[in-house]
Design a protein around this motif. Sequence first.
Motif, short mmCIF file in Angstrom:
data_model
loop_
_atom_site.label_atom_id
_atom_site.label_comp_id
_atom_site.label_asym_id
_atom_site.label_seq_id
_atom_site.Cartn_x
_atom_site.Cartn_y
_atom_site.Cartn_z
N LYS A 198 0.84 -1.20 0.00
CA LYS A 198 0.00 0.00 0.00
C LYS A 198 0.88 1.25 0.00
CE LYS A 198 -3.74 2.36 2.48
NZ LYS A 198 -4.54 2.53 1.23
N ASP A 199 0.60 2.17 -0.93
CA ASP A 199 1.35 3.41 -1.01
C ASP A 199 1.02 4.33 0.16
OD1 ASP A 199 2.22 2.37 -3.39
OD2 ASP A 199 0.94 3.65 -4.65
N ALA A 200 2.00 5.13 0.55
CA ALA A 200 1.81 6.10 1.63
C ALA A 200 1.61 7.47 1.00
CB ALA A 200 3.02 6.10 2.56
N GLN A 201 0.39 7.96 1.04
CA GLN A 201 0.09 9.27 0.45
C GLN A 201 -0.41 10.22 1.54
OE1 GLN A 201 -3.46 10.64 -2.26
NE2 GLN A 201 -1.85 9.84 -3.62
N HIS A 202 0.09 11.44 1.47
CA HIS A 202 -0.40 12.46 2.40
C HIS A 202 -0.38 13.81 1.70
CE1 HIS A 202 3.98 13.05 2.95
NE2 HIS A 202 3.65 14.28 3.29
N LYS A 203 -1.12 14.77 2.29
CA LYS A 203 -1.20 16.12 1.73
C LYS A 203 -0.91 17.13 2.83
CE LYS A 203 -4.67 14.87 -1.76
NZ LYS A 203 -5.99 15.19 -2.34
N VAL A 204 -0.15 18.16 2.46
CA VAL A 204 0.14 19.24 3.40
C VAL A 204 -0.14 20.57 2.73
CG1 VAL A 204 1.89 17.95 4.68
CG2 VAL A 204 2.57 19.31 2.71
N ARG A 205 -0.48 21.55 3.55
CA ARG A 205 -0.69 22.90 3.08
C ARG A 205 0.57 23.71 3.37
NH1 ARG A 205 -4.70 24.44 -0.22
NH2 ARG A 205 -6.14 23.18 1.05
N ILE A 206 1.08 24.42 2.34
CA ILE A 206 2.28 25.24 2.48
C ILE A 206 1.86 26.70 2.52
CG2 ILE A 206 4.51 25.85 1.47
CD1 ILE A 206 4.49 23.15 0.04
N ARG A 207 2.30 27.41 3.54
CA ARG A 207 1.86 28.80 3.72
C ARG A 207 2.20 29.66 2.50
NH1 ARG A 207 4.06 33.46 5.27
NH2 ARG A 207 6.08 32.48 5.62
N GLN A 208 3.42 29.53 1.98
CA GLN A 208 3.81 30.26 0.77
C GLN A 208 4.98 29.56 0.11
OE1 GLN A 208 4.84 34.41 1.31
NE2 GLN A 208 4.57 34.87 -0.86
N LEU A 209 4.92 29.47 -1.22
CA LEU A 209 5.98 28.84 -1.99
C LEU A 209 7.13 29.83 -2.22
CD1 LEU A 209 3.93 26.94 -4.71
CD2 LEU A 209 4.95 25.99 -2.64
N PRO A 210 8.34 29.32 -2.41
CA PRO A 210 9.47 30.19 -2.73
C PRO A 210 9.28 30.81 -4.13
CG PRO A 210 10.21 28.01 -2.05
CD PRO A 210 8.75 27.91 -2.27
#
Length: 238
Positions: free
Chosen positions: A107-119
């Motif tokens: 089973k693949d390990a998938q997750h999502k995160v929110r980044i405040r601001q990209l470079p």
Amino acid sequence: MTTTRRRIAHFSAAGILGVTATLIAAAPAAAHTGVTVQPARAGAENALATANAEAESDSAGVTKVQIFLPQGIAPGDITLESAPKGWKLTTDADSYTVAGPALAVGKDAQHKVRIRQLPTSATISFRVLQTYDDGRTDRWIEIPSKANPEPENPAPTVKLAGGSDTPPSAAPTSAAPSPSAAATASAPAPAPTSAATALDPVSDEAGSSLAWLWWVLAVLLVAGAGAAIAIRQRRKSA
């Protein structure tokens, strides 16, 4: 089929197999861990990053995914949006980790995160360590470069629209020079010492050396002339 034809067929088959094996060995390894970002735009706020770590073990399940962040993104800028059941987010100085109970084998390990601001850079790379419950760790940490565009264990790299990796040029300064600097600038510079001056034969040391050299040469010339005259006189007397 004659013996000659059999040999030709055998060598042809062996050659094809050899070329095929060479091409397979030379083919770059596919990236089995990927990261996508939406929107993939330089400087975008509240971007959503999805990391998918494919399971590559036939006997163990994934328990942890650690992601080292690119320059311009701090661990404090990360907020967990979704992850496998029971997995939690922790942060370190330059990375974040999502971990929990071992997933099912395969089973693949998938997750999502929110980044405040990209470079504002053109590309960002996420180095990934993927750990299984048997202690195995897959390391996707090699950042592609011009010298090595397709590394064996590449770190997931995302291109950002509108980004630039060229640093801005330094702005000229208009500040007036300090009095000491102005005095230094107005003072005449000392004359440079050239190689010819350093090796000038008129100098004391060089002159003394040349004088001794001339004396030695003179003595050798006199001694040689005397020896030549003596040899001639001996020949005449003989």
